[in-house]
Design a protein around this motif. Structure first.
Motif, PDB file in Angstrom:
ATOM      1  N   LEU A  51       0.001   4.673  -2.872  1.00 50.22           N
ATOM      2  CA  LEU A  51       0.287   3.525  -2.030  1.00 50.22           C
ATOM      3  C   LEU A  51       1.670   2.945  -2.312  1.00 50.22           C
ATOM      4  O   LEU A  51       2.134   2.939  -3.451  1.00 50.22           O
ATOM      5  N   GLY A  52       2.289   2.450  -1.255  1.00 48.60           N
ATOM      6  CA  GLY A  52       3.577   1.790  -1.364  1.00 48.60           C
ATOM      7  C   GLY A  52       3.412   0.284  -1.208  1.00 48.60           C
ATOM      8  O   GLY A  52       2.404  -0.294  -1.616  1.00 48.60           O
ATOM      9  N   ARG A  53       4.357  -0.324  -0.558  1.00 47.80           N
ATOM     10  CA  ARG A  53       4.372  -1.788  -0.480  1.00 47.80           C
ATOM     11  C   ARG A  53       3.281  -2.342   0.427  1.00 47.80           C
ATOM     12  O   ARG A  53       2.757  -1.647   1.302  1.00 47.80           O
ATOM     13  N   VAL A  54       2.972  -3.587   0.207  1.00 42.72           N
ATOM     14  CA  VAL A  54       2.010  -4.302   1.036  1.00 42.72           C
ATOM     15  C   VAL A  54       2.650  -4.592   2.383  1.00 42.72           C
ATOM     16  O   VAL A  54       3.756  -5.137   2.461  1.00 42.72           O
ATOM     17  N   LEU A  55       1.954  -4.232   3.444  1.00 42.17           N
ATOM     18  CA  LEU A  55       2.456  -4.473   4.805  1.00 42.17           C
ATOM     19  C   LEU A  55       1.931  -5.776   5.377  1.00 42.17           C
ATOM     20  O   LEU A  55       2.556  -6.377   6.246  1.00 42.17           O
ATOM     21  N   GLY A  56       0.775  -6.199   4.902  1.00 36.94           N
ATOM     22  CA  GLY A  56       0.211  -7.435   5.430  1.00 36.94           C
ATOM     23  C   GLY A  56      -1.136  -7.747   4.799  1.00 36.94           C
ATOM     24  O   GLY A  56      -1.789  -6.875   4.221  1.00 36.94           O
ATOM     25  N   ARG A  57      -1.516  -9.008   4.908  1.00 37.47           N
ATOM     26  CA  ARG A  57      -2.819  -9.466   4.426  1.00 37.47           C
ATOM     27  C   ARG A  57      -3.500 -10.262   5.526  1.00 37.47           C
ATOM     28  O   ARG A  57      -2.856 -11.047   6.229  1.00 37.47           O
ATOM     29  N   GLY A  58      -4.803 -10.043   5.658  1.00 34.28           N
ATOM     30  CA  GLY A  58      -5.576 -10.798   6.636  1.00 34.28           C
ATOM     31  C   GLY A  58      -6.533 -11.728   5.930  1.00 34.28           C
ATOM     32  O   GLY A  58      -6.351 -12.066   4.757  1.00 34.28           O
ATOM     33  N   GLY A  59      -7.576 -12.138   6.638  1.00 34.80           N
ATOM     34  CA  GLY A  59      -8.539 -13.039   6.039  1.00 34.80           C
ATOM     35  C   GLY A  59      -9.293 -12.399   4.891  1.00 34.80           C
ATOM     36  O   GLY A  59      -9.664 -13.064   3.921  1.00 34.80           O
ATOM     37  N   PHE A  60      -9.544 -11.083   4.983  1.00 36.98           N
ATOM     38  CA  PHE A  60     -10.339 -10.391   3.976  1.00 36.98           C
ATOM     39  C   PHE A  60      -9.635  -9.201   3.331  1.00 36.98           C
ATOM     40  O   PHE A  60      -9.918  -8.854   2.196  1.00 36.98           O
ATOM     41  N   CYS A  61      -8.759  -8.548   4.061  1.00 36.95           N
ATOM     42  CA  CYS A  61      -8.222  -7.257   3.616  1.00 36.95           C
ATOM     43  C   CYS A  61      -6.722  -7.281   3.382  1.00 36.95           C
ATOM     44  O   CYS A  61      -6.016  -8.189   3.829  1.00 36.95           O
ATOM     45  N   VAL A  62      -6.261  -6.253   2.701  1.00 32.41           N
ATOM     46  CA  VAL A  62      -4.836  -6.029   2.490  1.00 32.41           C
ATOM     47  C   VAL A  62      -4.500  -4.647   3.048  1.00 32.41           C
ATOM     48  O   VAL A  62      -5.319  -3.726   2.990  1.00 32.41           O
ATOM     49  N   VAL A  63      -3.296  -4.516   3.600  1.00 35.79           N
ATOM     50  CA  VAL A  63      -2.842  -3.244   4.167  1.00 35.79           C
ATOM     51  C   VAL A  63      -1.603  -2.784   3.422  1.00 35.79           C
ATOM     52  O   VAL A  63      -0.621  -3.523   3.319  1.00 35.79           O
ATOM     53  N   ASN A  64      -1.672  -1.564   2.864  1.00 31.26           N
ATOM     54  CA  ASN A  64      -0.536  -0.951   2.168  1.00 31.26           C
ATOM     55  C   ASN A  64      -0.085   0.285   2.914  1.00 31.26           C
ATOM     56  O   ASN A  64      -0.904   1.009   3.487  1.00 31.26           O
ATOM     57  N   GLU A  65       1.222   0.563   2.868  1.00 28.42           N
ATOM     58  CA  GLU A  65       1.669   1.835   3.399  1.00 28.42           C
ATOM     59  C   GLU A  65       1.266   2.942   2.434  1.00 28.42           C
ATOM     60  O   GLU A  65       1.135   2.713   1.226  1.00 28.42           O
ATOM     61  N   ILE A  66       1.012   4.120   2.973  1.00 26.77           N
ATOM     62  CA  ILE A  66       0.683   5.293   2.162  1.00 26.77           C
ATOM     63  C   ILE A  66       1.939   6.144   2.064  1.00 26.77           C
ATOM     64  O   ILE A  66       2.447   6.629   3.083  1.00 26.77           O
ATOM     65  N   ASP A 114      10.230   6.476   5.588  1.00 21.88           N
ATOM     66  CA  ASP A 114       9.529   6.038   6.788  1.00 21.88           C
ATOM     67  C   ASP A 114       8.171   6.736   6.810  1.00 21.88           C
ATOM     68  O   ASP A 114       8.087   7.938   7.047  1.00 21.88           O
ATOM     69  N   TYR A 115       7.108   5.980   6.544  1.00 16.50           N
ATOM     70  CA  TYR A 115       5.791   6.566   6.367  1.00 16.50           C
ATOM     71  C   TYR A 115       4.920   6.389   7.600  1.00 16.50           C
ATOM     72  O   TYR A 115       5.062   5.424   8.351  1.00 16.50           O
ATOM     73  N   ARG A 116       3.994   7.330   7.784  1.00 17.25           N
ATOM     74  CA  ARG A 116       3.214   7.390   9.007  1.00 17.25           C
ATOM     75  C   ARG A 116       1.872   6.646   8.927  1.00 17.25           C
ATOM     76  O   ARG A 116       1.338   6.221   9.931  1.00 17.25           O
ATOM     77  N   TYR A 117       1.330   6.486   7.725  1.00 20.46           N
ATOM     78  CA  TYR A 117      -0.029   5.943   7.606  1.00 20.46           C
ATOM     79  C   TYR A 117      -0.074   4.689   6.741  1.00 20.46           C
ATOM     80  O   TYR A 117       0.824   4.427   5.936  1.00 20.46           O
TER      81      TYR A 117
END
Length: 407
Positions: A51-66, A114-117
């Motif tokens: 996993l790379g950097r955090v792309l965003g956080r919501g109410g419950f989850c976090v999204v990281n680039e792969i 530049d990552y795809r997922y």
């Protein structure tokens, strides 16, 4: 034997069992969810993903680039679908091909950095409170189940999920999604900053770039309307239309994401007037239909209200009800019927659509009618030169994006 982890006095196992029961209850009677389709989604062990950097956080989850997918099984049985000869920059092909584990591992990096997922998983802050933990597990499980069967060019694609025995009741469950750039929130801010001067000349046929700017925003709205129309045709109500749940991929295509609050409507539970007794106070207050806020029966046209408010924001490039306090909002908007003011410079057909959209439930147009209205407006003002300007703008944005990530 290690002691089972506790959250707020409850064992994690007990909370997961409760979450599993909630998922089953919320999806009971579904006619579109398909366990076989879920089984076909590529599965990954979390250890296979870097996993790379955090792309965003919501109410419950976090999204990281792969940043890398390193398969642990050298003799993976999945195939490359015969697509290894395609160029990496053939984005149309990459986004629409049926992707398997080997394909995803090979195509994880688009170019440079530049990552795809991206990976979406329950964030640490959601693992401290029992109710938040359950809600997060349930939302992510429901989103995964819907995304396994939902297929639309303007709805984010789920490419993979966690490899585990009971994925929809596991604290470490995750989904792999196409990586997005910009939310609509950010895009609106950019539009406002870069808007063409002399907006009053918008409908002067000589003002090509002002017209292209208008068509660009109308096209985003149209694509979103088509995605919601598609969901409504499947009898799915989205229930969380807002700019933060809308993103753009590397090609500039708009995508709806975060289906955690989506609900499939059961015809057998119709109140007899086309409405359903659904959970109230669901979604984001600024865009929430009054009947939902007041916990009254509602249906898929609650999304139409939310879309109308969002549409105003896309055109005005301002946040609706921005300076309202909670009590002021409840008094004036929810109970009092206050709505944003349409600009007289906007076409009457568009203003009329928005006014009907945020009107009483029974009088709202369907998402199909809204999409048709927007398509007619785009056709009315578009011409070849405007489309060429839009295409050039998108190519320029893509070029800048590639340069940024190649640096």
């Amino acid at each position: 034997m290690p002691t089972e982890k506790k959250i707020g006095g409850y064992s994690e196992g007990h909370l997961l069992k409760t979450a599993k029961e909630a998922v089953a209850k919320k999806t009971n009677g579904s006619i579109i969810l398909d366990p076989e389709a879920e089984d076909r989604i590529p599965k990954f062990d979390e250890k296979e993903l870097l996993l790379g950097r955090v792309l965003g956080r919501g109410g419950f989850c976090v999204v990281n680039e792969i940043t890398k997918i390193k398969l642990s099984d050298a003799n993976d049985n999945s195939t490359n679908n015969g697509n290894s000869h395609h160029k990496l920059d053939d984005e149309h092909h990459i986004y629409n091909v049926v992707q398997d584990r080997k394909f995803m591992s090979t195509h994880c990096i688009r170019s440079g950095k530049d990552y795809r997922y991206a990976l979406k998983i329950l964030q640490d802050s959601s693992r401290k409170d029992p109710q938040t933990f359950i809600s997060g597990v349930v939302d992510l499980a429901i989103e995964a189940r819907f995304l396994s069967v939902v297929r639309h060019p303007n709805i984010i694609k789920m490419r993979g999920m966690a490899l585990m025995e009971d994925p929809f009741a596991n604290a470490r469950f995750f989904v792999i999604l196409d990586r997005l750039y910009d939310t609509l929130t950010v895009r609106v801010q950019k539009w406002k900053k870069n808007q063409v001067k002399g907006i009053r000349k918008m409908f002067d046929r000589k003002g090509k770039r002002a017209l292209a700017f208008w068509v660009e925003r109308m096209t985003v709205a149209y694509d979103l309307a088509c995605a919601l129309k598609y969901m409504h045709e499947l009898r799915i109500i989205y229930r969380d239309v807002k700019p933060d749940n809308i993103g753009f991929d590397v090609r500039g295509d708009v995508k709806i994401f975060d289906l955690g609050l989506a609900k499939e409507l059961d015809c057998a539970k119709d109140n007899g007037d086309g409405t359903y007794q659904l959970t109230g106070d669901t979604g984001s207050p600024r865009y929430m239909a009054p009947e939902v806020a007041m916990e009254k029966p509602y249906n898929e046209r609650a999304d139409c209200y939310s879309f109308a408010i969002l549409m105003w924001q896309i055109l005005q490039m301002e946040t609706p009800f921005e300076n309202y306090t909670v009590s002021m909002f409840n008094k004036k908007v929810v109970a009092g019927g206050a709505r944003p003011k349409c600009d007289d410079k906007w076409p009457k057909i568009v203003n009329g659509m928005m006014i009907r959209g945020w009107g009483p439930l029974a009088q709202r147009p369907s998402m199909g009618e809204i999409a048709e209205c927007l398509r007619d407006e785009i056709n009315r003002v578009s011409d070849t030169e405007v489309n060429e300007i839009l295409d050039l703008s998108r190519k320029s944005e893509m070029s800048m994006h590639k340069q940024k990530y190649a640096a």
